[in-house]
Scaffold this active site. Structure first.
Site, short mmCIF file in Angstrom:
data_model
loop_
_atom_site.label_atom_id
_atom_site.label_comp_id
_atom_site.label_asym_id
_atom_site.label_seq_id
_atom_site.Cartn_x
_atom_site.Cartn_y
_atom_site.Cartn_z
N CYS A 50 0.81 -1.01 0.13
CA CYS A 50 -0.26 -0.15 0.05
C CYS A 50 0.91 1.26 -0.07
O CYS A 50 2.00 1.08 0.05
CB CYS A 50 -0.84 -0.08 1.24
SG CYS A 50 0.05 0.26 2.61
N LYS A 51 0.52 2.45 -0.03
CA LYS A 51 0.97 3.53 0.03
C LYS A 51 1.75 3.86 1.23
O LYS A 51 0.97 3.32 2.45
CB LYS A 51 0.12 4.76 -0.42
CG LYS A 51 -0.54 5.00 -1.81
CD LYS A 51 -1.68 6.15 -1.86
CE LYS A 51 -2.29 6.13 -3.18
NZ LYS A 51 -3.18 7.20 -3.07
#
Length: 164
Positions: free
Chosen positions: A25-26
């Site tokens: 994920c970010k």
């Protein structure tokens, strides 16, 4: 716990779901959802800041099934799905009681209507076989209303901990 073979790409990070799925994920993400169809858990990556803008009616709800706390807007609906265990419960006993009474009343009224329909059209049904479909629809709707009332009447109730 096993470590990844290589580091995450720049601006990304690896997160391990409790179902052992490795997610990417970010780097700034605070919450992510597991994509597995049998899991779908919401994973909180960092503690929520103490000062957050919440919509009016947002409260801390304690799940009736897993006893974990999460945020939910109680003004939008009174049925809630826990982000931790994914089970549905009601918020506050009054909502469930009112809905169960309404569905029971509608089921009883529909049952009376179905019985009257059956008695009044019994002789006509001997000549016209389509009446049987009307009987079936009336009794099936009765069963559905009474089943929904039973489900609501036996539903667990989550409690509001404190408003935000």
């Amino acid at each position: 716990m096993s470590q990844p073979i290589k580091a995450a790409p720049p601006g990304k990070k690896y997160v391990r779901c409790p179902c052992h799925c490795l997610l990417i994920c970010k780097g700034a993400s605070q919450r992510i959802a597991c994509p597995r169809p049998d899991c779908k858990r919401i994973i909180n990556l960092s503690p929520a800041p103490t000062v957050m803008m919440h919509s009016p009616g947002t409260s801390h709800i304690e799940c009736a099934h897993c006893a974990k706390t999460f945020l939910f807007n109680v003004r939008s609906t009174s049925l809630v799905r826990c982000p931790h265990c994914r089970r549905v419960s009601a918020v506050g006993p009054s909502y469930v009681r009112k809905k169960a009474i309404v569905y029971t009343a509608l089921g009883v009224i529909l049952l009376g209507t179905a019985i009257v329909l059956t008695v009044m059209t019994y002789q006509l049904a001997m000549k016209n076989k389509g009446i049987y479909a009307a009987w079936a629809v009336a009794f099936i709707l009765t069963a559905l209303f009474l089943l929904r009332a039973l489900c609501l009447g036996t539903m667990k109730v989550s409690h509001i901990r404190r408003p935000v």
